[in-house]
Scaffold this active site. Structure first.
Site, mmCIF file in Angstrom:
data_model
loop_
_atom_site.group_PDB
_atom_site.id
_atom_site.type_symbol
_atom_site.label_atom_id
_atom_site.label_comp_id
_atom_site.label_asym_id
_atom_site.label_seq_id
_atom_site.Cartn_x
_atom_site.Cartn_y
_atom_site.Cartn_z
ATOM 1 N N ASP A 51 40.583 -3.157 5.901
ATOM 2 C CA ASP A 51 39.715 -4.567 6.570
ATOM 3 C C ASP A 51 39.240 -5.229 5.084
ATOM 4 O OD1 ASP A 51 38.729 -6.096 8.289
ATOM 5 O OD2 ASP A 51 38.364 -4.427 9.589
ATOM 6 N N GLU A 52 38.499 -6.174 5.342
ATOM 7 C CA GLU A 52 38.062 -7.015 4.169
ATOM 8 C C GLU A 52 36.679 -6.611 3.572
ATOM 9 O OE1 GLU A 52 37.398 -7.753 7.529
ATOM 10 O OE2 GLU A 52 35.272 -7.804 7.560
ATOM 11 N N LYS A 68 40.557 0.831 11.717
ATOM 12 C CA LYS A 68 39.148 0.961 12.010
ATOM 13 C C LYS A 68 38.944 2.288 12.218
ATOM 14 C CE LYS A 68 38.757 -3.559 12.687
ATOM 15 N NZ LYS A 68 37.819 -4.652 12.332
ATOM 16 N N HIS A 118 43.083 -12.576 3.350
ATOM 17 C CA HIS A 118 41.955 -12.650 4.413
ATOM 18 C C HIS A 118 41.493 -13.700 4.004
ATOM 19 C CE1 HIS A 118 38.987 -11.258 6.808
ATOM 20 N NE2 HIS A 118 39.774 -10.121 7.669
ATOM 21 N N LYS A 121 46.943 -2.651 7.438
ATOM 22 C CA LYS A 121 46.212 -3.160 6.506
ATOM 23 C C LYS A 121 44.759 -2.742 6.401
ATOM 24 C CE LYS A 121 44.231 -7.385 6.641
ATOM 25 N NZ LYS A 121 42.941 -6.966 7.514
ATOM 26 N N LYS A 135 38.556 -12.766 19.248
ATOM 27 C CA LYS A 135 37.198 -12.986 19.239
ATOM 28 C C LYS A 135 36.417 -13.970 18.011
ATOM 29 C CE LYS A 135 36.471 -9.292 15.392
ATOM 30 N NZ LYS A 135 36.269 -8.008 14.835
ATOM 31 N N GLY A 153 41.790 -10.826 15.016
ATOM 32 C CA GLY A 153 40.464 -10.607 15.373
ATOM 33 C C GLY A 153 40.262 -10.808 16.778
HETATM 34 C C1 RUB Z 1 40.259 -7.653 13.268
HETATM 35 C C2 RUB Z 1 39.009 -8.066 12.378
HETATM 36 C C3 RUB Z 1 39.631 -9.191 11.243
HETATM 37 C C4 RUB Z 1 39.443 -10.426 11.715
HETATM 38 C C5 RUB Z 1 39.239 -11.621 10.730
HETATM 39 O O1 RUB Z 1 39.663 -6.523 13.735
HETATM 40 O O2 RUB Z 1 38.010 -8.087 12.385
HETATM 41 O O3 RUB Z 1 38.719 -8.978 9.952
HETATM 42 O O4 RUB Z 1 40.851 -10.721 11.772
HETATM 43 O O5 RUB Z 1 38.988 -12.758 11.516
HETATM 44 P P1 RUB Z 1 39.855 -6.297 15.309
HETATM 45 P P2 RUB Z 1 40.393 -13.929 11.131
HETATM 46 O O6 RUB Z 1 41.374 -6.323 15.961
HETATM 47 O O7 RUB Z 1 39.072 -5.128 15.693
HETATM 48 O O8 RUB Z 1 39.115 -7.513 16.007
HETATM 49 O O9 RUB Z 1 41.746 -13.477 11.060
HETATM 50 O O10 RUB Z 1 39.930 -15.140 12.137
HETATM 51 O O11 RUB Z 1 39.755 -14.419 9.732
#
Ligand code: RUB
Length: 404
Positions: free
Chosen positions: A171-172, A143, A260, A169, A300, A331
């Site tokens: 991020d998306e 991040k 993801h 990893k 979250k 998340g």
């Molecule tokens: C993690 C984050 C990922 C989520 C996606 O960041 O945002 O993209 O895991 O959600 P953070 P899911 O740890 O700062 O929240 O895994 O439910 O598909």
């Protein structure tokens, strides 16, 4: 050869009979349409071999119904997952006779499930060295999710690695933008992970996000692996199941695939309409994903424990010749939440935190240590609060975010 079955929850429009609505789904997705057909006649009777069958219709108790439909094996083109989806999850979502309809479950015969993951849980555990300990894996999403240049991304990766994580990893939304070109990023991050390995003795995995157009993804993954990538990541719902499958089936790509599920909420979130996570998970396993995001019980994104457990069971249950997929809980996690995740989801899990590591008051390395300590404590059955008495980084994390 056994057939495919699919389970749907649905609500017929007012005045539409529930049995009639189930047959409308079945016919639309197989040999029928809204009217009878002159092309299905005495001469073409053989077409009926591909008729579907409504196996059951049961009231769900909330005004909706559940139906199970059998689709003949022969209607499917083996290995063509987009085509499977057009049958089991196609036009039916737009049928005017239905108020709502949600695909909740599918059963694929072994012949349609392909060769599956190359690594699976055991293969990834072997790479990390946890085949004996069976502890949960701990990882981070770099991040901010976008914005860092390759050098700064690598510095964050280095800090996370010396902090003791197993996996780092992308991020998306980070792929190959000019502010952080993918190959330069892989080279920088892998060099940083080599430096960390010199200090810790441990090889950390880096899942680089190779999500791109269908005509480029295999080439992109080849370049990433040639540049040193030891794991690939794909956004399965935006790139498509065939993107995962193309990587999994490529003989040159001998690295695990982290899957993801960004955009899944558009399909999965409405309990009465769309596609549940379960069939998505079934198809990710068939496509060859080695790790799959299936949600958290305390994070979250708002997942339900029972559903997540069911999804995790689906991707890890014994199927001859099809390796189990490593479920990923991610998340909104932070060290104080690790115990709840492990208590509900068990140790065969990859726990990930982005903000919950890089937001640590003492920086990424301390955040990584705190997350590792939290997982250690949970596995040992010691509360995070108790463990924090002798582990400073965990204590600092709990002071910021709490212990639940
Ligand atoms: C993690 C984050 C990922 C989520 C996606 O960041 O945002 O993209 O895991 O959600 P953070 P899911 O740890 O700062 O929240 O895994 O439910 O598909």
């Amino acid at each position: 050869m056994s057939d495919v079955t699919a389970v749907y929850y649905y609500r017929p429009k007012t005045g539409v009979d529930a049995e009639f609505a189930a047959h409308a789904i079945c016919e639309e997705q197989t040999t029928g349409t809204w009217t009878d057909l002159s092309t299905v006649n005495e001469k073409t009777r053989y077409v009926h071999a591909l008729d579907g069958e409504v196996l059951e219709v049961t009231p769900a108790g909330d005004g909706g119904y559940v139906t199970k439909i059998r689709y003949p094996y022969e209607i499917f083109e083996a290995g063509n997952i987009p085509q499977y989806l057009s049958v089991i999850a196609g036009n039916l979502f737009g049928l005017g006779k239905l108020e709502t309809v949600r695909l909740t479950e599918i059963t694929l015969p072994r012949e349609l499930a392909g060769s599956g993951p190359k690594f699976g849980i055991e293969g990834v555990r072997r790479l990390v060295g946890t085949e004996t300990s069976r502890r949960p894996h701990v990882g981070t999403i770099i991040k901010p999710k976008v914005g860092l240049n390759p050098k700064d991304t690598a510095e964050v990766a280095y800090q996370a690695a010396i902090g003791g994580l197993d996996l780092i990893k992308d991020d998306e939304t980070l792929t190959n933008q000019p502010f952080c070109p993918l190959i330069e990023r892989v080279e920088e991050v892998m060099a940083a992970l080599d430096c960390a390995k010199d200090e810790t003795g441990k090889q950390v995995l880096y899942a680089v996000n190779v999500t791109t157009g269908g005509d480029r993804i295999v080439e992109c993954a080849h370049s990433a692996v040639k540049a040193g990538a030891n794991m690939l990541m794909v956004d399965v719902l935006t790139a498509g199941f065939s993107a995962v499958q193309a990587l999994a089936e490529d003989p040159f790509l001998q690295v695990p695939i982290h899957v993801h599920r960004t955009m899944h909420g558009a399909l999965t979130r409405n309990a009465e309409h769309g596609i549940a996570m379960r069939p998505i998970a079934t198809l990710v396993r068939a496509a060859g994903g080695d790790q799959l995001h299936t949600g958290t019980v305390s994070g979250k994104m708002g997942g339900k424990a029972e559903e997540i457990l069911g999804d995790n069971r689906e991707i890890t249950r014994e199927i001859p010749g099809l390796k189990p997929v490593f479920p990923v809980a991610s998340g909104g996690l932070h060290p104080g939440k690790a115990a709840a995740e492990i208590a509900k989801l068990g140790c065969d899990i990859v726990l990930q935190a982005g903000g919950g590591i890089h937001g640590h008051p003492d920086g990424t390395a301390a955040g990584a240590r705190a997350f590792v300590q939290a997982a250690e404590a949970a596995v040992a059955g010691i509360s995070a609060k108790e463990y924090a008495k002798t582990h400073t980084e965990l204590a600092r994390a709990i002071a910021k975010w709490g212990d639940s």
